[in-house]
Design an enzyme around this catalytic site. Sequence first.
Site, PDB file in Angstrom:
ATOM      1  CE1 TYR A 120      -4.158  -1.624   5.033  1.00  9.78           C
ATOM      2  CE2 TYR A 120      -3.508   0.758   4.570  1.00  9.78           C
ATOM      3  CZ  TYR A 120      -4.300  -0.652   4.575  1.00  9.78           C
ATOM      4  OH  TYR A 120      -4.003  -1.327   2.903  1.00  9.78           O
ATOM      5  CB  SER A 144      -0.830   0.206   1.303  1.00  9.16           C
ATOM      6  OG  SER A 144      -1.552   1.039   1.648  1.00  9.16           O
TER       7      SER A 144
END
Length: 268
Positions: free
Chosen positions: A161, A148
């Site tokens: 995250y 990501s």
Amino acid sequence: MKKLAALKNLNEKVVVITGGSSGIGRACAFQAAQRGAVVVVAARNMEKLETVRRECQLLSKHAAYAYTLDIGDPDSIETFCQAVTTQVGPIDVLINAAGFGNFENTVDTDPKLIEKMIRVNLLGTIYITRLVARSMMGRPGHIFLLGSMAGKIATAKSAIYSASKFAVVGYANGLRLELRPFNIQVTTINPGPVDTNFFNIADKSGNYLEKVGQITLDPDKLAQRMINAVGFTVREINVPLIMNVAAHFYDLFPRVGDYLASTLFDKK
């Protein structure tokens, strides 16, 4: 890497996709099926998987398969890998698309949720990739790891995250070097916000995608780019361009990067 070119034609190649019931995984399944691949989708929701499986079968004109898989459970992963190898055949391409996020300050996040996120986003990816990579040795293979942009630029309310995705990127970088002698390519996918149901879970406010609309990615276009990379020595796919540039800038000028991450890119 000449033998890797054999994967450029996906007809009848076995493509396994975790998180295949929705989002990027689902989009990748359809793209692979359009190229004639034997698609194997895995996730926890069999009802959704069956819908994807049927569509893949229509698109590919080949058999398609769906398996329940809890990517956070090592036993489930081992059972799944054994079933695919026995019932479908050797895996040619693995796309790790399973994962989830949560927009919340670390001090407010339940430790059980922290543990689950690390288990699903990082450990599950490592465990399944380890097994599949071992089965690929001796023939061409391609493994995609879903990182990501959060794994390159950390922002507030996504520290856990981001930690999981920073780790995925680091794991991919080492794994790429380990598997290169075996003709197995490793590609990391680092997208910014993608218009999927990921944010139904991650964003409790319900308006994050609206705030970042100008840089939101289309999952079908991203999936097409991923499937087009199969059989090529593509190290990373970093999108959108503006966030990729910002990530490089962040590395060069970390203090300015922190300022931008807390202002320009802080939309949570």
